[in-house]
Design a protein around this motif. Structure first.
Motif, PDB file in Angstrom:
ATOM      1  N   GLY A  29      39.608  34.735  42.829  1.00 36.20           N
ATOM      2  CA  GLY A  29      40.926  34.146  42.567  1.00 36.20           C
ATOM      3  C   GLY A  29      41.878  34.451  43.709  1.00 36.20           C
ATOM      4  O   GLY A  29      41.473  35.002  44.736  1.00 36.20           O
ATOM      5  N   THR A  30      43.149  34.095  43.513  1.00 40.19           N
ATOM      6  CA  THR A  30      44.118  34.215  44.598  1.00 40.19           C
ATOM      7  C   THR A  30      45.412  34.871  44.130  1.00 40.19           C
ATOM      8  O   THR A  30      45.975  34.481  43.105  1.00 40.19           O
ATOM      9  CB  THR A  30      44.454  32.817  45.161  1.00 40.19           C
ATOM     10  N   LYS A  31      45.852  35.869  44.877  1.00 40.88           N
ATOM     11  CA  LYS A  31      47.167  36.475  44.678  1.00 40.88           C
ATOM     12  C   LYS A  31      48.094  36.008  45.800  1.00 40.88           C
ATOM     13  O   LYS A  31      47.628  35.775  46.923  1.00 40.88           O
ATOM     14  CB  LYS A  31      47.052  38.013  44.722  1.00 40.88           C
ATOM     15  N   VAL A  32      49.375  35.884  45.506  1.00 39.65           N
ATOM     16  CA  VAL A  32      50.324  35.511  46.568  1.00 39.65           C
ATOM     17  C   VAL A  32      51.535  36.440  46.594  1.00 39.65           C
ATOM     18  O   VAL A  32      51.760  37.213  45.669  1.00 39.65           O
ATOM     19  CB  VAL A  32      50.839  34.058  46.422  1.00 39.65           C
ATOM     20  N   TRP A  33      52.271  36.286  47.665  1.00 41.17           N
ATOM     21  CA  TRP A  33      53.493  37.083  47.935  1.00 41.17           C
ATOM     22  C   TRP A  33      53.170  38.578  48.008  1.00 41.17           C
ATOM     23  O   TRP A  33      54.014  39.411  47.703  1.00 41.17           O
ATOM     24  CB  TRP A  33      54.600  36.846  46.896  1.00 41.17           C
ATOM     25  N   THR A  34      51.942  38.899  48.375  1.00 39.42           N
ATOM     26  CA  THR A  34      51.502  40.287  48.331  1.00 39.42           C
ATOM     27  C   THR A  34      52.046  41.012  49.563  1.00 39.42           C
ATOM     28  O   THR A  34      51.467  40.940  50.652  1.00 39.42           O
ATOM     29  CB  THR A  34      49.962  40.338  48.306  1.00 39.42           C
ATOM     30  N   SER A  35      53.142  41.728  49.358  1.00 36.59           N
ATOM     31  CA  SER A  35      53.834  42.367  50.479  1.00 36.59           C
ATOM     32  C   SER A  35      52.937  43.395  51.156  1.00 36.59           C
ATOM     33  O   SER A  35      52.283  44.198  50.486  1.00 36.59           O
ATOM     34  CB  SER A  35      55.110  43.063  49.994  1.00 36.59           C
ATOM     35  N   ALA A  36      52.912  43.332  52.487  1.00 39.41           N
ATOM     36  CA  ALA A  36      52.265  44.327  53.342  1.00 39.41           C
ATOM     37  C   ALA A  36      50.754  44.444  53.165  1.00 39.41           C
ATOM     38  O   ALA A  36      50.145  45.365  53.697  1.00 39.41           O
ATOM     39  CB  ALA A  36      52.919  45.704  53.151  1.00 39.41           C
ATOM     40  N   ALA A  37      50.111  43.504  52.459  1.00 40.40           N
ATOM     41  CA  ALA A  37      48.672  43.635  52.220  1.00 40.40           C
ATOM     42  C   ALA A  37      47.870  43.626  53.521  1.00 40.40           C
ATOM     43  O   ALA A  37      46.726  44.091  53.557  1.00 40.40           O
ATOM     44  CB  ALA A  37      48.177  42.528  51.295  1.00 40.40           C
ATOM     45  N   HIS A  38      48.461  43.111  54.598  1.00 40.59           N
ATOM     46  CA  HIS A  38      47.770  43.123  55.892  1.00 40.59           C
ATOM     47  C   HIS A  38      47.819  44.503  56.535  1.00 40.59           C
ATOM     48  O   HIS A  38      47.228  44.706  57.600  1.00 40.59           O
ATOM     49  CB  HIS A  38      48.362  42.061  56.822  1.00 40.59           C
ATOM     50  N   ARG A  39      48.548  45.423  55.934  1.00 44.57           N
ATOM     51  CA  ARG A  39      48.649  46.756  56.521  1.00 44.57           C
ATOM     52  C   ARG A  39      48.227  47.852  55.566  1.00 44.57           C
ATOM     53  O   ARG A  39      48.029  48.993  55.982  1.00 44.57           O
ATOM     54  CB  ARG A  39      50.102  47.033  56.910  1.00 44.57           C
ATOM     55  N   THR A  40      48.159  47.562  54.284  1.00 46.00           N
ATOM     56  CA  THR A  40      47.894  48.617  53.314  1.00 46.00           C
ATOM     57  C   THR A  40      46.399  48.798  53.083  1.00 46.00           C
ATOM     58  O   THR A  40      45.581  47.986  53.520  1.00 46.00           O
ATOM     59  CB  THR A  40      48.579  48.293  51.974  1.00 46.00           C
TER      60      THR A  40
ATOM     61  N   ASP B 178      36.855  36.585  46.666  1.00 45.96           N
ATOM     62  CA  ASP B 178      35.706  35.684  46.553  1.00 45.96           C
ATOM     63  C   ASP B 178      34.498  36.530  46.164  1.00 45.96           C
ATOM     64  O   ASP B 178      33.740  36.991  47.017  1.00 45.96           O
ATOM     65  CB  ASP B 178      35.500  34.970  47.900  1.00 45.96           C
ATOM     66  N   GLY B 179      34.357  36.778  44.888  1.00 49.61           N
ATOM     67  CA  GLY B 179      33.266  37.613  44.402  1.00 49.61           C
ATOM     68  C   GLY B 179      33.398  39.063  44.845  1.00 49.61           C
ATOM     69  O   GLY B 179      32.396  39.757  45.030  1.00 49.61           O
ATOM     70  N   PHE B 180      34.610  39.523  44.980  1.00 47.43           N
ATOM     71  CA  PHE B 180      34.863  40.924  45.373  1.00 47.43           C
ATOM     72  C   PHE B 180      34.287  41.857  44.310  1.00 47.43           C
ATOM     73  O   PHE B 180      34.506  41.671  43.111  1.00 47.43           O
ATOM     74  CB  PHE B 180      36.373  41.147  45.512  1.00 47.43           C
ATOM     75  N   PHE B 181      33.527  42.887  44.762  1.00 48.02           N
ATOM     76  CA  PHE B 181      32.939  43.811  43.804  1.00 48.02           C
ATOM     77  C   PHE B 181      33.843  45.029  43.616  1.00 48.02           C
ATOM     78  O   PHE B 181      34.159  45.730  44.576  1.00 48.02           O
ATOM     79  CB  PHE B 181      31.549  44.269  44.270  1.00 48.02           C
ATOM     80  N   ALA B 182      34.258  45.256  42.356  1.00 54.56           N
ATOM     81  CA  ALA B 182      35.020  46.462  42.023  1.00 54.56           C
ATOM     82  C   ALA B 182      34.152  47.315  41.111  1.00 54.56           C
ATOM     83  O   ALA B 182      33.693  46.846  40.058  1.00 54.56           O
ATOM     84  CB  ALA B 182      36.319  46.085  41.317  1.00 54.56           C
ATOM     85  N   ALA B 183      33.908  48.553  41.516  1.00 52.81           N
ATOM     86  CA  ALA B 183      33.065  49.449  40.709  1.00 52.81           C
ATOM     87  C   ALA B 183      33.780  49.784  39.406  1.00 52.81           C
ATOM     88  O   ALA B 183      35.009  49.705  39.311  1.00 52.81           O
ATOM     89  CB  ALA B 183      32.765  50.729  41.492  1.00 52.81           C
ATOM     90  N   ASP B 184      33.006  50.172  38.392  1.00 59.38           N
ATOM     91  CA  ASP B 184      33.575  50.479  37.074  1.00 59.38           C
ATOM     92  C   ASP B 184      34.683  51.529  37.153  1.00 59.38           C
ATOM     93  O   ASP B 184      35.649  51.476  36.391  1.00 59.38           O
ATOM     94  CB  ASP B 184      32.473  50.963  36.128  1.00 59.38           C
ATOM     95  N   ASP B 185      34.516  52.477  38.088  1.00 62.27           N
ATOM     96  CA  ASP B 185      35.553  53.520  38.119  1.00 62.27           C
ATOM     97  C   ASP B 185      36.796  53.097  38.910  1.00 62.27           C
ATOM     98  O   ASP B 185      37.676  53.901  39.165  1.00 62.27           O
ATOM     99  CB  ASP B 185      34.996  54.861  38.619  1.00 62.27           C
TER     100      ASP B 185
END
Ligand SMILES: Cc1cc2nc3c(=O)[nH]c(=O)nc-3n(C[C@H](O)[C@H](O)[C@H](O)COP(=O)(O)OP(=O)(O)OC[C@H]3O[C@@H](n4cnc5c(N)ncnc54)[C@H](O)[C@@H]3O)c2cc1C
Lengths: 382, 350
Positions: free
Chosen positions: A159-170, A222-229
């Protein structure tokens, strides 16, 4: 239903010493050229400065020592945040992690998340973004469509998030994601995840803002894997969690001090002997500021007592952001200087900078209209 | 808020429920003295609540006494409680004893100066004082002025001084007092007495405005939930909800500013904090009253509905003891003279 109470707060004895200490630190940093005081300094990005703050114990102040925190009170943290903002210090890199993401992880994160992430936040080396808004989900946050599907050992997110401040640096963001199809209860079936932005399956693209700056982004999963923890709290409780995150997001002095430097430079430009109109306006802003400070400190006192001052925070944010926006609109009438482009500390540049950023003040973190809805609910009207 | 204060506020509620009915308020506006109400307030020690214990006070913290005053304004109690508290505190500060009964203070109108003259048989007072609150109904006035360049406070009888009575917008009496070599019953030095009177007055009016604003919010919430239009309570319309959210903000700001000023003024009024309070509460009074009336529609414009007892007081009190422009300008001049960099240290001291 009665009026909201903003009870007086007794500052701990340590607060005054801490205030002087932070003030001296900021003065020394300005003197050695580390930064120039600026408006909106909590949206800046200066990792060096954040590391210095971490080393001095100004990040994660309330957290347990075992997670790198300093076990200090909400009121002590409040003193540090307001001193940083009043000093125009470049606290932006660690601001979100300290203000809300870290608090969320401490409350709802897995033991591994707490051990691996919190100490790095506290040392000023690990930064967070906020992954709430989407193209079709702004004020109506429950309309998020980014989805996570269960897989072996974790979840696949698309999916897609927008207006994500500073995500290019965090380093990370906390994303609000749908984990079950929408039902009658539109607040059910959502979950918060910690997303490591250095992993594959997530990409960050710039969205340039109105003055051509690159602060916020589009973040595509795009199919990002997030572990259960990396799941926060129980699956399906995302709405409750995001509500508590918003309480932290809205509660602080960053909601009325974004343009404090401009107020200071306006007073300097007007000089020691103001005419009647200028004296009147300066006095009015000072009266508002003193009152907002008092209310904000009271909110910190409520946090200290373990309360969740959602409505009081919304009230201070609504009044505080209106105050921030009124400063340039009023002083431009009193000081005959055109606003200038640039990020210097002169009155003209601070004025220009503020005017170009001001529209965001009453949008980010929940619009003015949404806040008034929260207040109205607190008044028993909805 | 202390337990003692909580009890006191409940007592104010009880007394006002019993003695501050609509007929009492109306007859007070017609000029009658609400004797039963005043007596009840006196009996529980409220009229002396702001005094230090040594001067005959009840040992209440000053902030708590101010909350009690605020509560009386919530009830629109038509009595000179603020003036009596204020006069008493001035007398106590000058080391003078506080007489029984309702008291007022003078001068209150900017530009009015009362002349103190030291003669062989004691100090006398001359000059005119306009719009003295309740001056026709209080036996004594506490007067502030200068004697040989130093602040001085006096106690004088109003018996032969009343030359006329006007009313403020709320129908509270505002009297013209004229003194012609009137003998003072007592006097003593008090540093900066006129300025102190003005600042204390501004603080008490700020407290009263905070109380009146609380009531206008309550009336407005109640009305919005009861009044039905287009098939539902008007409280369900977002436009009305947003107006009420703004009103709640004004009420909270006025209260917070008044709290801060009371806290800083335990011994003597803190000019900076009082200037903040009178400016902020005065602005809230105008904006708050406007919203409350808009929400109430024509019903709030009637004499029958009680809203006007509070809103007419707000419109009066914001202009008494210095309006917003006066206090904002003072604040602005202090801040400008201190220099821009001194602002934050000044604010963070409060
Ligand atoms: C500078 C900036 C930084 C931001 N950073 C982030 C970030 O890091 N992470 C993140 O997730 N988001 C971020 N945001 C997004 C922000 O949270 C949203 O802009 C905000 O929630 C509003 O959503 P929207 O922009 O889609 O406006 P909309 O929701 O489309 O609203 C448009 C207008 O309609 C009004 N409106 C909407 N619904 C109602 C209603 N029910 N009643 C009355 N009026 C209504 C709004 O108040 C507004 O005036 C940022 C925004 C800005 C401006």
């Amino acid at each position: 239903m009665h009026a909201f109470r903003f009870d007086p707060v007794r500052m701990p004895a340590s607060a005054q010493a801490l205030r002087s200490e932070v003030r001296a630190f900021i003065a020394a940093e300005v003197a050695n050229g580390a930064f120039t005081p600026s408006c909106n300094s909590w949206s800046s990005f200066d990792a060096d400065f954040s590391r210095k703050c971490g080393a001095r114990g100004y990040i994660g102040m309330r957290w347990p020592k075992q997670y790198g925190g300093h076990e200090r009170s909400a009121l002590e943290r409040h003193v540090v945040t307001e001193e940083m903002l009043a000093g125009g210090a470049p606290v932006g890199a660690h601001w979100i992690a300290d203000r809300q993401s870290g608090q969320q992880i401490l409350r709802y994160g897995s033991e591994r998340a707490k051990h691996t992430i919190l100490p790095k936040i506290a040392s000023g080396e690990c930064y967070f973004s906020i992954g709430m808004s989407e193209p079709d989900s702004g004020s109506d946050l429950a309309a998020v469509r980014t989805r996570a599907n269960k897989t072996e050992g974790g979840w696949n997110i698309s999916g897609t998030k927008v207006w994500t401040s500073a995500a290019h640096r965090t380093n990370y963001l906390i994303a609000l994601v749908r984990t079950a199809p929408k039902e009658d209860d539109r607040h059910a079936g959502m979950t918060q995840f910690i997303v490591d932005l250095s992993h594959s399956g997530v990409s960050v693209r710039p969205i340039y803002n109105l003055y051509g700056g690159h602060d916020f982004n589009e973040v595509v999963f795009d199919g990002f894997f997030a572990a259960d923890d990396m799941v926060m709290g129980d699956v399906g409780t995302g709405w409750k969690l995001v509500t508590s995150e918003l309480a932290f997001e809205r509660s602080g002095p960053d909601r009325f001090l974004s343009t404090y430097q401009l107020l200071v430079e306006s007073i300097r430009a007007i000089g020691a002997d103001p005419d009647a109109r200028s004296a009147n306006e300066i006095g009015r802003f000072v009266a508002h500021l003193a009152t907002l400070r008092r209310m904000s400190t009271s909110v910190a006192g409520m946090l200290e007592r373990g309360a969740q001052p959602m409505v009081e925070a919304a009230l201070v944010k609504d009044m505080g952001t209106a105050f921030e926006r009124e400063i340039p609109e009023t002083f431009r009438h009193l000081i005959a200087t055109e606003p200038a482009l640039g990020d210097g500390a002169s009155y003209a540049e601070l004025l220009g900078m503020t005017m170009l950023r001001a529209p965001g003040f009453t949008l980010r973190g929940g619009t003015r209209e949404i806040l008034r809805g929260v207040i109205a609910r607190g008044l028993g009207l909805r | 808020m202390s337990e003692m204060c909580n009890d006191l506020l409940n007592t104010v509620d009880r007394i006002c429920d019993e003695h501050c009915s609509k007929p009492v308020r109306e007859s007070a506006e017609a000029g009658a003295w609400p004797a039963a109400l005043w007596q009840a307030l006196e009996e529980v020690g409220l009229t002396r609540a702001a005094l230090p214990e040594a001067a005959g006070g009840s040992g209440l913290a000053f902030e708590d006494a101010m909350l009690a005053l605020r509560r009386s304004a919530y009830h629109a109690a038509p009595v000179p409680l603020a003036e009596t508290m204020l006069a008493g505190r001035l007398l106590a500060a000058a080391g003078m004893s506080v007489p029984q009964g309702a008291l007022t203070v003078a001068p209150v109108r900017r530009g009015d100066v009362l002349r103190f003259v030291q003669g062989a048989s004691g100090t006398t007072l001359s000059g005119s004082a306009h719009r003295v609150p309740w001056g026709n109904l209080c036996a004594h006035a506490v007067v502030a002025g200068e004697l040989e360049g130093k602040g001085v406070l006096g106690l004088v009888s109003t018996a032969r001084a009343v030359r006329g009575v006007e009313k403020n917008l709320a129908g509270e009496p505002r009297a013209l007092l004229e003194f012609d070599a009137a003998p003072l019953l007592a006097s003593a030095a008090l540093h900066d007495a006129p300025a102190r009177l003005e600042a204390e007055g501004a603080l008490y009016r700020s407290e009263q405005m905070a109380g009146a604003l609380e009531r206008t919010l309550e009336y407005s919430l109640q009305y919005a939930n009861e009044r039905v239009q287009f098939g539902r309570p008007i409280a369900k319309f977002q436009a009305v909800q947003h107006m009420l959210a703004l009103l709640a903000g004004q009420v909270a700001a006025a209260s917070a500013a008044a709290d801060a000023a009371a806290e800083a003024s335990g011994l003597a009024p803190d000019a900076f904090a009082v200037a903040v309070a009178k400016s902020r509460a005065g602005e809230a009074a105008g904006k708050g009253a406007e919203i409350a009336h808009q929400v109430h529609g024509a019903m709030g414009y009637t004499r029958e509905h009680n809203l006007h007892y509070n809103t007419r007081r707000l419109w009066s009190w914001r202009d008494e003891f210095g309006n917003e422009t006066y206090w904002q300008s003072r604040l602005g001049r202090i801040v400008a003279a201190q220099g821009a960099d001194a602002l934050w240290p000044t604010l963070s001291r409060l």
